[in-house]
Scaffold this motif. Sequence first.
Motif, PDB file in Angstrom:
ATOM      1  N   UNK A  41     -13.585  -6.901   4.594  1.00  0.00           N
ATOM      2  CA  UNK A  41     -12.541  -7.287   3.655  1.00  0.00           C
ATOM      3  C   UNK A  41     -11.457  -6.229   3.568  1.00  0.00           C
ATOM      4  N   UNK A  42     -11.825  -4.966   3.659  1.00  0.00           N
ATOM      5  CA  UNK A  42     -10.843  -3.888   3.631  1.00  0.00           C
ATOM      6  C   UNK A  42      -9.880  -4.036   4.808  1.00  0.00           C
ATOM      7  N   UNK A  48      -3.083  -7.769   5.912  1.00  0.00           N
ATOM      8  CA  UNK A  48      -2.167  -8.586   5.113  1.00  0.00           C
ATOM      9  C   UNK A  48      -1.069  -7.702   4.525  1.00  0.00           C
ATOM     10  N   UNK A  49      -1.442  -6.532   4.000  1.00  0.00           N
ATOM     11  CA  UNK A  49      -0.456  -5.614   3.436  1.00  0.00           C
ATOM     12  C   UNK A  49       0.502  -5.092   4.481  1.00  0.00           C
ATOM     13  N   UNK A  50      -0.011  -4.757   5.647  1.00  0.00           N
ATOM     14  CA  UNK A  50       0.841  -4.266   6.724  1.00  0.00           C
ATOM     15  C   UNK A  50       1.818  -5.347   7.186  1.00  0.00           C
ATOM     16  N   UNK A  53       4.512  -5.795   4.560  1.00  0.00           N
ATOM     17  CA  UNK A  53       5.466  -4.688   4.595  1.00  0.00           C
ATOM     18  C   UNK A  53       6.447  -4.809   5.744  1.00  0.00           C
ATOM     19  N   UNK A  54       5.951  -5.167   6.905  1.00  0.00           N
ATOM     20  CA  UNK A  54       6.837  -5.344   8.063  1.00  0.00           C
ATOM     21  C   UNK A  54       7.787  -6.512   7.830  1.00  0.00           C
ATOM     22  N   UNK A  55       7.286  -7.599   7.217  1.00  0.00           N
ATOM     23  CA  UNK A  55       8.137  -8.755   6.930  1.00  0.00           C
ATOM     24  C   UNK A  55       9.244  -8.384   5.956  1.00  0.00           C
TER      25      UNK A  55
END
Length: 66
Positions: A41-42, A48-50, A53-55
């Motif tokens: 899950x980590x 998802x966070x990365x 952020x790129x988006x």
Amino acid sequence: MELFGLCVVDQPETRSEAPEPVEAEELNAWKRGFTPQAEIWNGRLAMIGLSAGIAVVLLVRVFSGG
């Protein structure tokens, strides 16, 4: 055995049997602590966070004209 200035120690295989596969419910379980499920899950949440952020960076560059 010497390999590029590093000492490599040959160790015999300690496990004789292959690990047993786990079911999808067990793999996707939300378990806390230092467990394989928590690590899975980590990794998912980190990706998802990365991606988010790129988006955001790409959207800011496109719409700011820079």
